[in-house]
Design a protein around this motif. Sequence first.
Motif, PDB file in Angstrom:
ATOM      1  N   LEU A 199       0.832  -1.209   0.000  1.00 37.14           N
ATOM      2  CA  LEU A 199       0.000   0.000   0.000  1.00 37.14           C
ATOM      3  C   LEU A 199       0.866   1.258   0.000  1.00 37.14           C
ATOM      4  CD1 LEU A 199      -2.917  -0.810   2.488  1.00 37.14           C
ATOM      5  CD2 LEU A 199      -2.772  -1.218   0.027  1.00 37.14           C
ATOM      6  N   ARG A 207      -7.293   6.652   1.860  1.00 36.59           N
ATOM      7  CA  ARG A 207      -6.781   5.910   3.019  1.00 36.59           C
ATOM      8  C   ARG A 207      -6.644   6.852   4.211  1.00 36.59           C
ATOM      9  NH1 ARG A 207      -1.908   3.441  -0.520  1.00 36.59           N
ATOM     10  NH2 ARG A 207      -3.092   1.927  -1.784  1.00 36.59           N
ATOM     11  N   GLU A 216      -9.027  -2.128   2.272  1.00 31.46           N
ATOM     12  CA  GLU A 216      -8.227  -2.355   1.066  1.00 31.46           C
ATOM     13  C   GLU A 216      -7.347  -3.601   1.207  1.00 31.46           C
ATOM     14  OE1 GLU A 216      -5.217   0.104  -1.934  1.00 31.46           O
ATOM     15  OE2 GLU A 216      -6.320   1.149  -0.332  1.00 31.46           O
ATOM     16  N   GLU A 219      -9.597  -6.558   0.708  1.00 30.60           N
ATOM     17  CA  GLU A 219      -9.981  -6.696  -0.697  1.00 30.60           C
ATOM     18  C   GLU A 219      -8.852  -7.306  -1.531  1.00 30.60           C
ATOM     19  OE1 GLU A 219     -11.064  -2.808  -1.929  1.00 30.60           O
ATOM     20  OE2 GLU A 219     -13.044  -2.831  -0.952  1.00 30.60           O
ATOM     21  N   ASN A 220      -7.611  -6.918  -1.220  1.00 29.89           N
ATOM     22  CA  ASN A 220      -6.475  -7.367  -2.033  1.00 29.89           C
ATOM     23  C   ASN A 220      -5.880  -8.701  -1.576  1.00 29.89           C
ATOM     24  OD1 ASN A 220      -6.731  -5.018  -3.515  1.00 29.89           O
ATOM     25  ND2 ASN A 220      -5.111  -3.923  -2.405  1.00 29.89           N
TER      26      ASN A 220
END
Length: 246
Positions: A199, A207, A216, A219-220
């Motif tokens: 990130l 963010r 995030e 999700e990743n």
Amino acid sequence: METYDTKSCNDLAKLHYRPIDAALRWCGLIAHEMKILQAAGESQYPPLGSFPQWPCLRTNIERIIDAIETGELPHGRDGKTVIPGDHVAVTRRTIRHSDLKAWMAKHHPDQKPKFLFDDIERTAHPAINADSFRALQADRDALKARIEKAEEWAKVAIAEKKEWIAERSELVARLGAAEPLSTRERNSLHRIIGGLLELVKNPRDGRSDDAAVIRELVENYSDKEGISARKLQEVFPVARRLLSAD
């Protein structure tokens, strides 16, 4: 019951003075006023040689008369100010208290006779007048307020530091009492760190808080063991406390 205020007036001061009145006060000879005035009579000066023990008396009379005649010192007739150039008989010449004080402050700043200046003005530096003194007082009061505000801030900061130290000690104690991490737990933490590094390498808007970062990461990397919303919500607060405590 109110008491008499001895500072409400100056018993040496008058609304206006003849040159000899002002000079004998300037010299601090008010106790000898009657004797000096009787010796002078209708003249502006006592007779020559009459008071050899007070040589400054005649000198100060001459200074005042010279200032009147050269226009340095406004004067009047029997207490009423006249326009410059208006002739006034020498026996009727007078100087207003305020004009005499202003002239003294400007032309004889090292002289602060009691009949013209109060105790504060007499002890202040010659360059400091009443307005300067009030300005200094205002600056002092403002500085005092800033110091008090800084002291309050320091108290809060010290209290917060004590809380951080106590929290850090508690966390250290917990870590000391905790069992060593298993390989699985250590790998989970490493995966979280790896996800955070990705990130950081790819910054973008949005963010702004922990929730956005957790969302995030999930999700990743939801397929990675240890990266789940529940796990991240446990790890992030502990990590932040440890970072602040250090």
